[in-house]
Design a protein around this motif. Structure first.
Motif, PDB file in Angstrom:
ATOM      1  N   ARG A 179       0.846  -1.211   0.000  1.00  8.39           N
ATOM      2  CA  ARG A 179       0.000   0.000   0.000  1.00  8.39           C
ATOM      3  C   ARG A 179       0.873   1.250   0.000  1.00  8.39           C
ATOM      4  O   ARG A 179       0.603   2.219  -0.685  1.00  8.39           O
ATOM      5  N   ARG A 180       1.978   1.201   0.781  1.00 11.51           N
ATOM      6  CA  ARG A 180       2.874   2.355   0.864  1.00 11.51           C
ATOM      7  C   ARG A 180       3.505   2.637  -0.502  1.00 11.51           C
ATOM      8  O   ARG A 180       3.650   3.793  -0.906  1.00 11.51           O
ATOM      9  N   MET A 181       3.874   1.554  -1.236  1.00 12.29           N
ATOM     10  CA  MET A 181       4.467   1.766  -2.568  1.00 12.29           C
ATOM     11  C   MET A 181       3.393   2.242  -3.556  1.00 12.29           C
ATOM     12  O   MET A 181       3.702   2.798  -4.604  1.00 12.29           O
ATOM     13  N   LEU A 182       2.123   2.012  -3.232  1.00 14.43           N
ATOM     14  CA  LEU A 182       1.042   2.496  -4.102  1.00 14.43           C
ATOM     15  C   LEU A 182       0.637   3.922  -3.722  1.00 14.43           C
ATOM     16  O   LEU A 182      -0.371   4.441  -4.204  1.00 14.43           O
ATOM     17  N   GLY A 183       1.408   4.532  -2.825  1.00 15.46           N
ATOM     18  CA  GLY A 183       1.184   5.940  -2.494  1.00 15.46           C
ATOM     19  C   GLY A 183       0.243   6.155  -1.325  1.00 15.46           C
ATOM     20  O   GLY A 183      -0.099   7.289  -1.005  1.00 15.46           O
TER      21      GLY A 183
END
Ligand code: HEM
Ligand code: HEM
Length: 185
Positions: A179-183
């Motif tokens: 989720r963090r890499m998806l912003g």
């Protein structure tokens, strides 16, 4: 400028990650397809996009050197941390090596280098055999070819492990790594 943190990654990190990931996976697929089926019209497209992506890759490398690796979202086993970090190193070095080996193969092979018609290095045509080129250095072109082929296989292996890791975080650990890499947070 927003920096990477444990909770949220900078838009610079996420944009560079997904742009490079999507284009690089496409270049691997096109590279294998065009070579196996001898689809020669795809060669200049593959090379031009690869060289353009190289500039984005270099920006990413500078950004990583400046801001370091993103901190893991929580505490993992030492072996998992080492595994993930090793794969990140392989991937980032691979992103640099693939365009360099490609340019070496084509440049030293006498085919020249151009980005959608903009010539960076002239080809070396064989006057006696129209349509053919004379390599500038057979050994360097061969080295480029070997590294490009080997590098492609290493990248496929590393990307597969990397995706399995991302899904493990998301579906098994149920943490915010993907989720963090998806912003998101
Ligand atoms: C990130 C960038 C790139 C990636 C991921 C990539 C990936 C690949 C892959 C996987 C193959 C198939 C190799 C095989 O199975 O033997 C291939 C073929 C090839 N690539 Fe790339 N490539 C990239 C950039 C470049 C660049 C910048 C050039 C040249 C300027 C280039 C020139 C070629 C050529 C000429 C082939 C065909 C080799 C042959 O017919 O024997 N590539 N590429
Ligand atoms: C669909 C495919 C992909 C998914 C789902 C994915 C997912 C992720 C995730 C969730 C992270 C964060 C890991 C963390 O926080 O520790 C990450 C980081 C990273 N990924 Fe991927 N990734 C994909 C494709 C790729 C590809 C193709 C490359 C190589 C070009 C790549 C290179 C990296 C690198 C070097 C990092 C470290 C952080 C950074 O430099 O951006 N990923 N990836």
């Amino acid at each position: 400028m927003i920096k990477d943190s444990k909770k949220k990654l900078s838009p610079i990190t996420t944009t560079l990650h997904w742009l490079i990931a999507i284009v690089l996976i496409s270049l691997i697929a096109v590279g294998i397809y065009m070579e196996e089926n001898e689809v020669f019209f795809l060669y200049p497209i593959h090379k031009s996009i690869g060289m353009l992506l190289f500039s984005v890759i270099l920006i990413r490398v500078v950004w990583r050197i400046k801001s370091g690796w993103p901190e893991p979202v929580s505490q993992y086993k030492k072996i998992e941390q080492i595994g993930a970090r090793t794969i990140h190193w392989v991937l980032i070095i691979g992103t640099v090596m693939m365009p360099i080996s490609g340019m070496l193969m084509s440049g030293a092979g006498g085919y020249g280098l151009s980005i959608f018609g903009l010539e960076l290095l002239a080809s070396n045509p064989d006057e006696l055999n129209p349509g053919k080129v004379i390599p500038l250095s057979k050994s360097l072109a061969g080295l480029g070819h070997t590294l490009h082929e080997l590098g492609g296989n290493i990248m496929i292996f590393a990307i597969t492990l990397h995706i399995i890791g991302a899904f493990k975080h998301h579906f098994i650990d149920k943490d915010s790594t993907l989720r963090r890499m998806l912003g998101r947070r």
